[in-house]
Enzyme design. Structure first.
Site, PDB file in Angstrom:
ATOM      1  CG  HIS A 195       8.608   0.292   6.039  1.00  0.00           C
ATOM      2  ND1 HIS A 195       8.807  -1.069   6.115  1.00  0.00           N
ATOM      3  CD2 HIS A 195       7.293   0.484   6.320  1.00  0.00           C
ATOM      4  CE1 HIS A 195       7.673  -1.652   6.465  1.00  0.00           C
ATOM      5  NE2 HIS A 195       6.731  -0.743   6.578  1.00  0.00           N
ATOM      6  CG  HIS A 249       6.934  -2.112   2.181  1.00  0.00           C
ATOM      7  ND1 HIS A 249       6.883  -0.978   2.956  1.00  0.00           N
ATOM      8  CD2 HIS A 249       5.686  -2.641   2.231  1.00  0.00           C
ATOM      9  CE1 HIS A 249       5.674  -0.822   3.448  1.00  0.00           C
ATOM     10  NE2 HIS A 249       4.923  -1.816   3.031  1.00  0.00           N
ATOM     11  N   GLY A 257       4.908 -10.185   4.197  1.00  0.00           N
ATOM     12  CA  GLY A 257       5.703 -10.059   5.410  1.00  0.00           C
ATOM     13  C   GLY A 257       5.080 -10.776   6.604  1.00  0.00           C
ATOM     14  CG  ASP A 273       0.728  -7.005   8.011  1.00  0.00           C
ATOM     15  OD1 ASP A 273       0.103  -6.341   8.831  1.00  0.00           O
ATOM     16  OD2 ASP A 273       1.555  -6.512   7.229  1.00  0.00           O
ATOM     17  CG  MET A 306      -1.925  -1.184   1.142  1.00  0.00           C
ATOM     18  SD  MET A 306      -3.465  -0.902   2.017  1.00  0.00           S
ATOM     19  CE  MET A 306      -2.907  -0.610   3.660  1.00  0.00           C
ATOM     20  N   GLY A 307       2.161   1.075  -0.346  1.00  0.00           N
ATOM     21  CA  GLY A 307       3.053   2.226  -0.481  1.00  0.00           C
ATOM     22  C   GLY A 307       3.607   2.725   0.835  1.00  0.00           C
TER      23      GLY A 307
HETATM   24  O1  PAF Z   1      -0.084  -5.717   3.709  1.00  0.00           O
HETATM   25  C1  PAF Z   1      -0.530  -4.807   2.976  1.00  0.00           C
HETATM   26  O2  PAF Z   1       0.123  -3.783   2.748  1.00  0.00           O
HETATM   27  C2  PAF Z   1      -1.905  -4.947   2.357  1.00  0.00           C
HETATM   28  O3  PAF Z   1      -2.772  -5.586   3.226  1.00  0.00           O
HETATM   29  C3  PAF Z   1      -1.905  -5.645   0.983  1.00  0.00           C
HETATM   30  C4  PAF Z   1      -1.415  -7.079   1.087  1.00  0.00           C
HETATM   31  C5  PAF Z   1      -1.007  -4.865   0.021  1.00  0.00           C
HETATM   32  C6  PAF Z   1      -3.318  -5.677   0.408  1.00  0.00           C
HETATM   33  O4  PAF Z   1      -3.838  -4.404   0.221  1.00  0.00           O
END
Ligand code: PAF
Length: 276
Positions: free
Chosen positions: A34, A37, A145, A148, A30-31
């Protein structure tokens, strides 16, 4: 690196790659990227020929009073990080859902409890967007990741249940130098709030280190350390099935969700003991 904003364009590109027998790697985000990601991109990079990253703040996974409108954004910084990580295509859709889209994907059971209790639409929104992203990007391998942890378990289950030919890899949770789990939402914390947010990993690490197998006792220990404004959950679950545990007699995960001020934070650690 190419940036694509039309869903049809990435779908066409992905089909062409697959027709050439290329392995497509995919990291959905979702941008406000960091090191957490970029570590997922680094895991994917050697496992694929073409690497796609998506940035899409998915409205379906935000509840009515949540932070959809103020979710942090940094398009230029994100593009620079993706370029540095060797991303081939950055997909930033501006037309992602068909205007009359009405399909929802829901993984029963695993989507309830933990984050699902206080965020009832959250995981259905995630599985719906990820299923559509998978349909568009057609990845061979995808990386999510462990930050989550529940989301990762749900995606693995969805991929298995829907027989999607995609390998799902989990990337280790990345912490800042002070121990705080990296999250785009950390940007909301004031210095004083951030200091209190360190109680999350302190609580979890104390639980993981304790010579104790009784889950209730471990949770009481963790709660005594947590310094938060609104407590959501602190639980110990089976590391694979996420089933609740009363006795920690197998690989487990301690997971926490809570609020500091208006910021929702989650964290988790492995509980690994000599099991015999
Ligand atoms: O983990 C995230 O950033 C979001 O839940 C994802 C997997 C990109 C779905 O929108």
């Amino acid at each position: 690196m190419q940036t694509l904003t039309r869903t049809a364009a990435i779908a066409e590109q992905a089909l062409a790659w697959r027709a050439q027998g290329l392995r497509v790697g995919f990291v959905p985000t979702m941008g406000f990227l960091h090191r957490g990601h970029t570590s997922l991109m680094e895991l994917a990079r050697p496992r694929c020929d073409k690497l796609v990253v998506s940035i899409f703040v998915n409205p379906l996974q935000f509840g009515v009073n949540e932070d959809l409108d103020r979710y942090p954004r940094d398009p230029e910084g994100d593009a620079a990080k993706c370029r540095a990580a060797g991303v081939d295509v950055l997909f930033v859709p501006d037309d992602f859902y068909p205007p009359d889209h009405s399909t929802r994907v829901r993984v029963e059971g695993l989507s309830e409890g933990l984050c699902g209790t206080s965020r009832p639409v959250f995981f259905e929104g995630i599985t719906t967007v990820v299923a559509r992203l998978f349909g568009v990007v057609q990845p061979t391998v995808t990386v999510f990741g462990e930050k989550d942890y529940q989301q990762l378990a749900i995606i693995r289950r969805m991929v298995r249940d829907l027989a999607l030919p995609i390998e799902v890899l989990g990337g280790p949770l990345i912490r800042d130098d002070d121990g705080l789990a990296l999250s785009s939402r950390n940007a909301y914390l004031s210095p004083a709030q951030r200091a209190r947010a360190l109680s999350l990993h302190r609580a979890l690490f104390a639980m993981a280190a304790a010579e104790e197998r009784d889950a209730a006792a471990l949770i009481a220990l963790g709660r005594s350390i947590l310094d938060v404004d609104t407590f959501d959950y602190l639980e110990i679950r089976d590391a694979v099935t996420l089933a609740p545990l009363e006795t920690v007699d197998r690989p487990a995960r301690a997971l926490v969700g809570c609020w500091i001020g208006g910021t929702r934070l989650i964290d988790n650690v492995a509980i690994e003991r000599p099991w015999t």
